[in-house]
Scaffold this active site. Sequence first.
Site, PDB file in Angstrom:
ATOM      1  N   ASN A   1      -3.427 -41.515 -78.506  1.00 43.60           N
ATOM      2  CA  ASN A   1      -4.285 -41.090 -77.397  1.00 43.60           C
ATOM      3  C   ASN A   1      -3.413 -40.233 -76.493  1.00 43.60           C
ATOM      4  O   ASN A   1      -2.282 -40.612 -76.212  1.00 43.60           O
ATOM      5  CB  ASN A   1      -4.754 -42.363 -76.673  1.00 43.60           C
ATOM      6  CG  ASN A   1      -5.628 -42.064 -75.474  1.00 43.60           C
ATOM      7  OD1 ASN A   1      -6.124 -40.957 -75.322  1.00 43.60           O
ATOM      8  ND2 ASN A   1      -5.810 -43.065 -74.633  1.00 43.60           N
ATOM      9  N   GLY A   2      -3.896 -39.067 -76.068  1.00 47.62           N
ATOM     10  CA  GLY A   2      -3.082 -38.208 -75.195  1.00 47.62           C
ATOM     11  C   GLY A   2      -2.667 -36.949 -75.926  1.00 47.62           C
ATOM     12  O   GLY A   2      -3.271 -36.565 -76.929  1.00 47.62           O
TER      13      GLY A   2
ATOM     14  N   CYS B   1      -8.907 -40.795 -75.964  1.00 40.93           N
ATOM     15  CA  CYS B   1      -9.558 -41.368 -77.135  1.00 40.93           C
ATOM     16  C   CYS B   1      -9.508 -42.891 -76.990  1.00 40.93           C
ATOM     17  O   CYS B   1      -8.917 -43.406 -76.045  1.00 40.93           O
ATOM     18  CB  CYS B   1      -8.813 -40.971 -78.390  1.00 40.93           C
ATOM     19  SG  CYS B   1      -8.565 -39.194 -78.519  1.00 40.93           S
TER      20      CYS B   1
ATOM     21  N   LYS C   1     -27.388 -35.185 -69.236  1.00 35.01           N
ATOM     22  CA  LYS C   1     -25.976 -34.793 -69.195  1.00 35.01           C
ATOM     23  C   LYS C   1     -25.778 -33.415 -69.807  1.00 35.01           C
ATOM     24  O   LYS C   1     -25.003 -32.612 -69.329  1.00 35.01           O
ATOM     25  CB  LYS C   1     -25.135 -35.837 -69.940  1.00 35.01           C
ATOM     26  CG  LYS C   1     -23.640 -35.556 -69.936  1.00 35.01           C
ATOM     27  CD  LYS C   1     -23.070 -35.625 -68.537  1.00 35.01           C
ATOM     28  CE  LYS C   1     -21.620 -35.280 -68.437  1.00 35.01           C
ATOM     29  NZ  LYS C   1     -21.225 -34.921 -67.060  1.00 35.01           N
TER      30      LYS C   1
ATOM     31  N   HIS D   1     -27.654 -16.546 -38.714  1.00 28.74           N
ATOM     32  CA  HIS D   1     -28.660 -15.607 -39.214  1.00 28.74           C
ATOM     33  C   HIS D   1     -29.921 -16.344 -39.655  1.00 28.74           C
ATOM     34  O   HIS D   1     -30.750 -15.773 -40.364  1.00 28.74           O
ATOM     35  CB  HIS D   1     -28.067 -14.776 -40.356  1.00 28.74           C
ATOM     36  CG  HIS D   1     -26.909 -13.934 -39.907  1.00 28.74           C
ATOM     37  ND1 HIS D   1     -27.063 -12.808 -39.126  1.00 28.74           N
ATOM     38  CD2 HIS D   1     -25.580 -14.089 -40.064  1.00 28.74           C
ATOM     39  CE1 HIS D   1     -25.866 -12.293 -38.853  1.00 28.74           C
ATOM     40  NE2 HIS D   1     -24.943 -13.073 -39.403  1.00 28.74           N
TER      41      HIS D   1
ATOM     42  N   GLU E   1     -20.926 -27.060 -54.424  1.00 29.10           N
ATOM     43  CA  GLU E   1     -20.777 -28.185 -55.345  1.00 29.10           C
ATOM     44  C   GLU E   1     -21.045 -29.501 -54.615  1.00 29.10           C
ATOM     45  O   GLU E   1     -21.696 -30.402 -55.143  1.00 29.10           O
ATOM     46  CB  GLU E   1     -19.376 -28.163 -55.974  1.00 29.10           C
ATOM     47  CG  GLU E   1     -19.054 -29.336 -56.872  1.00 29.10           C
ATOM     48  CD  GLU E   1     -20.009 -29.542 -58.050  1.00 29.10           C
ATOM     49  OE1 GLU E   1     -20.885 -28.691 -58.285  1.00 29.10           O
ATOM     50  OE2 GLU E   1     -19.897 -30.585 -58.706  1.00 29.10           O
TER      51      GLU E   1
ATOM     52  N   TRP F   1     -11.693 -38.107 -79.203  1.00 26.29           N
ATOM     53  CA  TRP F   1     -12.242 -37.014 -78.383  1.00 26.29           C
ATOM     54  C   TRP F   1     -11.235 -35.896 -78.565  1.00 26.29           C
ATOM     55  O   TRP F   1     -10.141 -35.932 -78.017  1.00 26.29           O
ATOM     56  CB  TRP F   1     -12.335 -37.460 -76.926  1.00 26.29           C
ATOM     57  CG  TRP F   1     -12.854 -36.402 -76.014  1.00 26.29           C
ATOM     58  CD1 TRP F   1     -12.129 -35.577 -75.206  1.00 26.29           C
ATOM     59  CD2 TRP F   1     -14.226 -36.059 -75.773  1.00 26.29           C
ATOM     60  NE1 TRP F   1     -12.968 -34.738 -74.504  1.00 26.29           N
ATOM     61  CE2 TRP F   1     -14.253 -35.012 -74.830  1.00 26.29           C
ATOM     62  CE3 TRP F   1     -15.435 -36.527 -76.283  1.00 26.29           C
ATOM     63  CZ2 TRP F   1     -15.432 -34.439 -74.370  1.00 26.29           C
ATOM     64  CZ3 TRP F   1     -16.612 -35.950 -75.822  1.00 26.29           C
ATOM     65  CH2 TRP F   1     -16.601 -34.927 -74.876  1.00 26.29           C
TER      66      TRP F   1
ATOM     67  N   LYS G   1     -23.897 -32.266 -55.684  1.00 22.62           N
ATOM     68  CA  LYS G   1     -23.566 -33.662 -56.006  1.00 22.62           C
ATOM     69  C   LYS G   1     -24.464 -34.600 -55.201  1.00 22.62           C
ATOM     70  O   LYS G   1     -25.014 -35.554 -55.726  1.00 22.62           O
ATOM     71  CB  LYS G   1     -22.107 -33.999 -55.664  1.00 22.62           C
ATOM     72  CG  LYS G   1     -21.029 -33.519 -56.581  1.00 22.62           C
ATOM     73  CD  LYS G   1     -20.926 -34.248 -57.887  1.00 22.62           C
ATOM     74  CE  LYS G   1     -21.794 -33.632 -58.930  1.00 22.62           C
ATOM     75  NZ  LYS G   1     -21.300 -32.492 -59.654  1.00 22.62           N
TER      76      LYS G   1
ATOM     77  N   ARG H   1     -15.327 -43.582 -75.121  1.00 22.28           N
ATOM     78  CA  ARG H   1     -14.107 -42.827 -74.807  1.00 22.28           C
ATOM     79  C   ARG H   1     -13.945 -41.593 -75.702  1.00 22.28           C
ATOM     80  O   ARG H   1     -13.040 -40.775 -75.484  1.00 22.28           O
ATOM     81  CB  ARG H   1     -12.867 -43.719 -74.992  1.00 22.28           C
ATOM     82  CG  ARG H   1     -12.692 -44.762 -73.922  1.00 22.28           C
ATOM     83  CD  ARG H   1     -11.431 -45.558 -74.176  1.00 22.28           C
ATOM     84  NE  ARG H   1     -10.240 -44.771 -73.998  1.00 22.28           N
ATOM     85  CZ  ARG H   1      -9.518 -44.733 -72.886  1.00 22.28           C
ATOM     86  NH1 ARG H   1      -9.882 -45.440 -71.854  1.00 22.28           N
ATOM     87  NH2 ARG H   1      -8.446 -43.993 -72.810  1.00 22.28           N
TER      88      ARG H   1
ATOM     89  N   GLU I   1     -28.232 -34.458 -56.391  1.00 17.20           N
ATOM     90  CA  GLU I   1     -28.604 -34.922 -57.730  1.00 17.20           C
ATOM     91  C   GLU I   1     -28.539 -36.434 -57.894  1.00 17.20           C
ATOM     92  O   GLU I   1     -29.274 -36.985 -58.696  1.00 17.20           O
ATOM     93  CB  GLU I   1     -27.794 -34.221 -58.819  1.00 17.20           C
ATOM     94  CG  GLU I   1     -26.320 -34.557 -58.856  1.00 17.20           C
ATOM     95  CD  GLU I   1     -25.600 -33.893 -60.040  1.00 17.20           C
ATOM     96  OE1 GLU I   1     -24.432 -33.564 -59.895  1.00 17.20           O
ATOM     97  OE2 GLU I   1     -26.206 -33.737 -61.103  1.00 17.20           O
TER      98      GLU I   1
HETATM   99  O1  M6R Z   1     -22.137 -28.907 -69.801  1.00 21.87           O
HETATM  100  P1  M6R Z   1     -22.227 -27.850 -68.779  1.00 21.87           P
HETATM  101  O2  M6R Z   1     -20.992 -27.748 -67.924  1.00 21.87           O
HETATM  102  O3  M6R Z   1     -22.582 -26.504 -69.361  1.00 21.87           O
HETATM  103  O4  M6R Z   1     -23.425 -28.256 -67.858  1.00 21.87           O
HETATM  104  C1  M6R Z   1     -23.902 -27.395 -66.883  1.00 21.87           C
HETATM  105  C2  M6R Z   1     -24.720 -28.155 -65.859  1.00 21.87           C
HETATM  106  O5  M6R Z   1     -25.868 -28.700 -66.454  1.00 21.87           O
HETATM  107  C3  M6R Z   1     -23.910 -29.269 -65.223  1.00 21.87           C
HETATM  108  O6  M6R Z   1     -22.742 -28.748 -64.662  1.00 21.87           O
HETATM  109  C4  M6R Z   1     -24.693 -29.982 -64.131  1.00 21.87           C
HETATM  110  O7  M6R Z   1     -24.971 -29.111 -63.080  1.00 21.87           O
HETATM  111  C5  M6R Z   1     -23.897 -31.178 -63.655  1.00 21.87           C
HETATM  112  N1  M6R Z   1     -24.152 -32.285 -64.507  1.00 21.87           N
HETATM  113  C6  M6R Z   1     -24.138 -31.544 -62.263  1.00 21.87           C
HETATM  114  O8  M6R Z   1     -23.289 -32.552 -61.846  1.00 21.87           O
END
Ligand code: M6R
Length: 603
Positions: free
Chosen positions: A100-101, A2, A598, A500, A477, A74, A481, A28, A484
């Site tokens: 915070n924490g 927070c 996001k 294959h 993953e 948060w 990364k 935050r 994107e």
């Molecule tokens: O908020 P969520 O974890 O449900 O979001 C799911 C995906 O949209 C999210 O993980 C997305 O793939 C990432 N921002 C990628 O880095």
Amino acid sequence: MCGIVGFVGQEAGALPFIFDGLKRLEYRGYDSAGIALALPEGIVLRKSKGKITLLQEVLGSLPPGPCGIGHTRWATHGRPTDQNAHPHTDCHGEIATVHNGIIENFQELRDELMADGHQFSSDTDTEVIPHLLEAYGGNQDLVLAVRRAEERLKGAYAFLAVSSHEPDKVVAVRRTSPLLIGLGQGENYLASDFSAFLAATRRAVVLENGDLAVVTPTSYTVMDSEGHSVTRPEIEVDWDIAQAERGGYQHFMLKEIMEQPEAWSDCLLGRLDGDRVVVEELGLSREEWAAVSRIQIVAAGTAYHAGLIGKALIERLARITVTVDVASEFRYQDPLVEPGTLVIAISQSGETADTLACVRMAREMGRKTYAITNTVGSTLARESDDVVYTHAGPEIAVASTKAYTTQILVLSLIALALAEIRGMPRPDIVRGLREVPALGATVLSRMDPVKAFAQKLAQNRDVFYVGRGMDWALCMEGQLKLKEISYIHAEAYAAGELKHGTLALIEEGTPVVAVITETAIVDKTLSNVLEVKARGGEVWGIVAGQLPKNIPIDHRIDLPLAHPLTSLVLAAVPLQLLAYWAAVFRGEDVDQPRNLAKSVTVE
Ligand code: M6R
């Protein structure tokens, strides 16, 4: 995670300063906010659910005051409501605190204080602090009461306390969570972040772990955990405000990658006891976990990738069948979800439309639903039968990093709890998990080769990621990364699948990232690596620390020695940094990549 702000100075200074500081700290945490002013006639308190703008509406004709504290939250314990917003006060409204924490032993303290007649008005862990201060005579000697309260509190936290009987000081404690003193002229400030006070001063003191500080308008004193007076160096900060919000990092994504050791320790806090997982901290009772005969995981994007790792962990350790589906697919496939199945939805935001739709479907089928999320009070948390939080703190960058690794940690805890309940305890892995935050710091200190690799990678059009078992899930993953944020085309393959079909794409100089933490099948992975090398591929290996030095890869990024089942969390870090640096070298907008949001709240 927070934001906290404190001010002590001249008449009329506190309110405008704290309000402005909270606005700057809103990144935050932004589910609720509040301000308390310490006036001789008592604590004056205003708080509100929602963003800081909503707080402004309830401030009304608050006297500006010379001393006060503020907070933007948060949520960790207790939903985002007006009552749960900080500051919290003692029974008589004479002492106020912001925090915070996490206070790990808050339930025990709360029970004890309630038995002594203290009245609580929130569900937060924080509220035990003002009541403890009251119990220890904080309305007569705030500093002494803080000293005594500190001895009772367990966890990782920072807090500020003010008293209406001593409206000329703010008392501050730092245990792990960051806390700074800003040094002004005739007034001083406290904050969890430089950005809160940079508009007023650039001179600051960084408190160290275990420090207690007493701050007045013209002085400050710091005591260490032994109660000895200590000197902490004064520094001059040369960041601009935007830089300060990012903790001095160029991007939120880098900040969030670097925060992972702290996020991991927050995530594990209170959930490990000796060689065991504290089952009660995972949202279901032992009996409810024991009744689970199958697990269905649903999630999207990065969270789906965490689910793949969860499947492997739960199946290997607890011998329960787990299926994992992409939420947008699951909801339209007329899925078969047998009775006895626990449906686990994983989501950082807790607002992803497809994931929510799966939970609603599962509930209509009469199945038990369980959420793993980072966001207290999110729709997912509210609509699922049970919930466990990842405690990663707010994630601002679109590319998910610390949320992903904390999701893996929570899934590891679930796998270990289920294993123990089913008579197959794994104390070795619990011990391994305990070491993960410290090992994370080691990994982060050794990432120069990743930056060098990223510079090279940034010039490529295609990159392949290969691994077996959980390493394959990590590769999924890693490639997401990279795609994107750098817009480089990347694909992840199960290493054994290369021959294959995909091997046809490997030519002289094709970059291939091999993740090798599955030490039990390392020979199998390495034989696939040799296939790549024979076609001219250039192999960059992210390698578990215990593997021999002479394995046949071109470039090696070594992880520190760790339990094999915890190395995978560590391996996520170089994958994240590789994508990050590649995007930076290509000059892309790292925190807000094109076409992405996001939180995907629409289908
Ligand atoms: O908020 P969520 O974890 O449900 O979001 C799911 C995906 O949209 C999210 O993980 C997305 O793939 C990432 N921002 C990628 O880095």
